[in-house]
Design a protein around this motif. Structure first.
Motif, mmCIF file in Angstrom:
data_model
loop_
_atom_site.group_PDB
_atom_site.id
_atom_site.type_symbol
_atom_site.label_atom_id
_atom_site.label_comp_id
_atom_site.label_asym_id
_atom_site.label_seq_id
_atom_site.Cartn_x
_atom_site.Cartn_y
_atom_site.Cartn_z
ATOM 1 N N ASP A 53 0.826 -1.212 0.000
ATOM 2 C CA ASP A 53 0.000 0.000 0.000
ATOM 3 C C ASP A 53 0.858 1.259 0.000
ATOM 4 O O ASP A 53 0.513 2.255 -0.642
ATOM 5 N N LEU A 54 1.973 1.222 0.722
ATOM 6 C CA LEU A 54 2.872 2.368 0.757
ATOM 7 C C LEU A 54 3.434 2.652 -0.633
ATOM 8 O O LEU A 54 3.427 3.803 -1.093
ATOM 9 N N PHE A 55 3.896 1.619 -1.330
ATOM 10 C CA PHE A 55 4.445 1.821 -2.662
ATOM 11 C C PHE A 55 3.365 2.255 -3.656
ATOM 12 O O PHE A 55 3.640 3.053 -4.564
ATOM 13 N N LYS A 56 2.164 1.748 -3.511
ATOM 14 C CA LYS A 56 1.070 2.178 -4.392
ATOM 15 C C LYS A 56 0.756 3.657 -4.177
ATOM 16 O O LYS A 56 0.530 4.389 -5.143
ATOM 17 N N SER A 57 0.740 4.102 -2.926
ATOM 18 C CA SER A 57 0.444 5.510 -2.668
ATOM 19 C C SER A 57 1.585 6.408 -3.137
ATOM 20 O O SER A 57 1.338 7.506 -3.661
ATOM 21 N N ILE A 58 2.834 5.972 -2.994
ATOM 22 C CA ILE A 58 3.961 6.754 -3.503
ATOM 23 C C ILE A 58 3.916 6.817 -5.026
ATOM 24 O O ILE A 58 4.174 7.867 -5.613
ATOM 25 N N GLN A 59 3.574 5.707 -5.655
ATOM 26 C CA GLN A 59 3.478 5.678 -7.105
ATOM 27 C C GLN A 59 2.366 6.614 -7.587
ATOM 28 O O GLN A 59 2.530 7.324 -8.582
ATOM 29 N N SER A 60 1.245 6.639 -6.897
ATOM 30 C CA SER A 60 0.156 7.531 -7.311
ATOM 31 C C SER A 60 0.504 8.998 -7.095
ATOM 32 O O SER A 60 -0.021 9.865 -7.793
ATOM 33 N N LEU A 61 1.395 9.301 -6.177
ATOM 34 C CA LEU A 61 1.815 10.678 -5.971
ATOM 35 C C LEU A 61 2.676 11.196 -7.126
ATOM 36 O O LEU A 61 2.587 12.363 -7.496
ATOM 37 N N PHE A 62 3.513 10.323 -7.679
ATOM 38 C CA PHE A 62 4.439 10.756 -8.701
ATOM 39 C C PHE A 62 3.971 10.507 -10.128
ATOM 40 O O PHE A 62 4.683 10.837 -11.073
ATOM 41 N N VAL A 63 2.796 9.942 -10.302
ATOM 42 C CA VAL A 63 2.255 9.736 -11.643
ATOM 43 C C VAL A 63 1.637 11.035 -12.119
ATOM 44 O O VAL A 63 0.892 11.700 -11.414
ATOM 45 N N MET A 64 1.944 11.391 -13.371
ATOM 46 C CA MET A 64 1.400 12.645 -13.896
ATOM 47 C C MET A 64 0.291 12.390 -14.866
ATOM 48 O O MET A 64 0.167 11.624 -15.646
#
Length: 64
Positions: A53-64
């Motif tokens: 979940d942590l990596f998914k939320s970090i990935q969603s933060l940096f997706v443009m």
């Protein structure tokens, strides 16, 4: 993250350390190692969904 997972991890850590010490003092070092390994695997299986979940939320933060 739930607070109960921290208490579960602490309980497993205490239980594993007590069992490991008992087994080491009785001369069963191999079983003590296996108990420690089993405790580590149990905790990892509990933690992996939170890491995912942590990596998914970090990935969603940096997706443009």
């Amino acid at each position: 993250m739930e607070v109960s997972i921290i208490f579960k991890i602490a309980a497993v850590g205490i239980l594993v350390s007590v069992l490991s010490q008992i087994l080491k003092h009785s001369g069963r070092d191999e079983q003590a190692f296996l108990v420690s390994l089993a405790g580590l695997l149990i905790v990892l299986f509990w933690i992996v969904p939170y890491i995912y979940d942590l990596f998914k939320s970090i990935q969603s933060l940096f997706v443009m």
